[in-house]
Design an enzyme around this catalytic site. Sequence first.
Site, PDB file in Angstrom:
ATOM      1  N   CYS A 378      56.291  72.640  57.234  1.00 33.54           N
ATOM      2  CA  CYS A 378      55.409  73.290  56.264  1.00 33.54           C
ATOM      3  C   CYS A 378      54.083  72.532  56.126  1.00 33.54           C
ATOM      4  O   CYS A 378      53.275  72.584  57.031  1.00 33.54           O
ATOM      5  CB  CYS A 378      56.144  73.463  54.937  1.00 33.54           C
ATOM      6  N   HIS A 502      60.926  76.208  56.550  1.00 37.31           N
ATOM      7  CA  HIS A 502      61.753  75.038  56.213  1.00 37.31           C
ATOM      8  C   HIS A 502      63.115  75.138  56.906  1.00 37.31           C
ATOM      9  O   HIS A 502      64.056  75.691  56.341  1.00 37.31           O
ATOM     10  CB  HIS A 502      61.969  74.962  54.700  1.00 37.31           C
ATOM     11  N   GLU A 504      65.324  72.993  57.299  1.00 35.49           N
ATOM     12  CA  GLU A 504      66.375  72.221  56.618  1.00 35.49           C
ATOM     13  C   GLU A 504      67.172  73.070  55.628  1.00 35.49           C
ATOM     14  O   GLU A 504      68.305  72.746  55.298  1.00 35.49           O
ATOM     15  CB  GLU A 504      65.750  71.006  55.896  1.00 35.49           C
TER      16      GLU A 504
HETATM   17  N1  GLN Z   1      50.968  72.988  50.115  1.00 37.42           N
HETATM   18  C1  GLN Z   1      51.180  73.812  51.245  1.00 37.42           C
HETATM   19  C2  GLN Z   1      51.038  75.298  50.938  1.00 37.42           C
HETATM   20  O1  GLN Z   1      51.107  75.696  49.807  1.00 37.42           O
HETATM   21  C3  GLN Z   1      52.514  73.528  51.892  1.00 37.42           C
HETATM   22  C4  GLN Z   1      53.689  73.836  51.024  1.00 37.42           C
HETATM   23  C5  GLN Z   1      54.965  73.180  51.499  1.00 37.42           C
HETATM   24  O2  GLN Z   1      54.926  72.234  52.265  1.00 37.42           O
HETATM   25  N2  GLN Z   1      56.103  73.624  51.007  1.00 37.42           N
HETATM   26  O3  GLN Z   1      50.883  76.087  51.828  1.00 37.42           O
END
Ligand code: GLN
Length: 528
Positions: A378, A502, A504
Amino acid sequence: MKKIAFVTGGVVSSLGKGIIASSLGRLLIDNNINVGMMKCDPYLNIDPGTMSPIEHGEVFVTVDGGETDLDIGHYERFLGKNLTKESSLTSGKIYQEVLDKERRGEYNGKTVQIVPHITNHIKEKIYKLAENYDLLIVEVGGSIGDIESLAYIETIRQIKYELSDDAIVIHAGFVPLIKVSNELKTKPMQRSVNLLRSLGVSPEILITRSEVELSEREVEKIGMFATVKKEYIFQCVDEKSIYKIPISLMKQNFPRKIAALLNLNISSRDIKEKHYELINFNEKLNNLESEVKIAIVGKYVSNADSYISIVESLKHAGINNKIKIKYDLINSRNYLVNSLKNYDGILVPGGFGNDGTIGKMEAIKFARENNIPFLGICFGMQLAILEFAKNVCNLNVEHGELQIDAEYKIIDIMEDMKDKIIGGTMRLGNYQCSIKNHTLAREIYGNKLINERHRHRYEFNNKFTNDLKKEGMIISGIHPKTNLAEIIELPKNDFFIGVQFHPELSSKLTKPNKLIEAFIKAALKNKK
Ligand code: GLN
């Protein structure tokens, strides 16, 4: 026909009720019982999405986009199945719905009160979910006696009254060891059971949580003063791994006793056969053959629960391949490149905001330049793109979350997300990803189409695809409907991959996530 098992705890919180509830769920699933799980959290946030991970640990995202308590993650991992947002209840959500109803005039002029309106609403939610299963296990957060959880305890009392033998309470209590006298103290456990009883709820089952095993005499003492027969008292002694808890409870015949109390028909197969997966997993856990060291570079390192799904998913991948996972949470605020030299793999997890990004960028550069297996998740993927764009492509670009007024944003907020409020408005839950042929991601996942969970507001700006490509970074996975980037790779390196989702969150005990597994295998190959 609804059947419900409540799990409560005292005299302190953090007793591992979530692990106990998950273990029970898994043991019963192995017995062919269709189990559902629910967590009731007494706080007033509508969901944990707006809480800092330092405050409350990780926010677990369900396939349907619920931002839920991290215990839902334990449930899914242990049970081996996905749950939905209905599994996570907070007082905030309950109050919001009751108050909305009040504003709509749906209480017909009545005085709206905690009892019966709040309790009825909680009851409705529990009953509704219970209808889908043979048994619903409901864990109540916090510890008995907290002002915040009183409405839940009153709801349990009423449900026990309404369902009689079809509802039971399992109470986990703390039995501390006084080290100087080497004595286990049963009084806190007695007190917490009696406090629960004074609220009108008598538990059927007790689980002692202790550092060492209780003697027969201590168990009898608890039974006598907490009014629970000793055959209904189970022990949960500290273990090196949470994955040993179900095995320990299985050996104590825990699922069979619960099933008997609730009149549930359990599988007659031999124990070894029905719990084959769990037992096999534990055997591997006891016989790990190699070891890898992983650096997790993030800023929420002061609370070990902030990255819990990542840590557990690494363990699933490791244990299933008989690899021991050693990991360190490295603070990206005061990170030094030198500290990364001894790791076999570098993982940059999700995150928010400017603070701590310098260390992450350095870690990404270090992994890229030294061909160290890298997985960016992410925010980790977004920063891997930014690092490459700035340091390799020499582009004058920024990440929109880090520099709002930058002229060129390589990572930007999506138009339709721009004026939304903060809570519950990200790209959340499962999204499809289409993977290009002849890429590392395709090799890892085996399929062209995959589904993984998301939780973010920003996206890669496709205008820059060719600039990256010229220097060797490819977009290997996209969301088919919108063309948004899902996976990036650096084919020049042995294993350098970033994902907008994600991975995970979908990992299960005996079914590790493929990408995490590939990362661990790459780390093993690179072993120092
Ligand atoms: N801050 C980033 C976004 O909002 C990544 C979010 C995250 O890593 N869950 O896109």
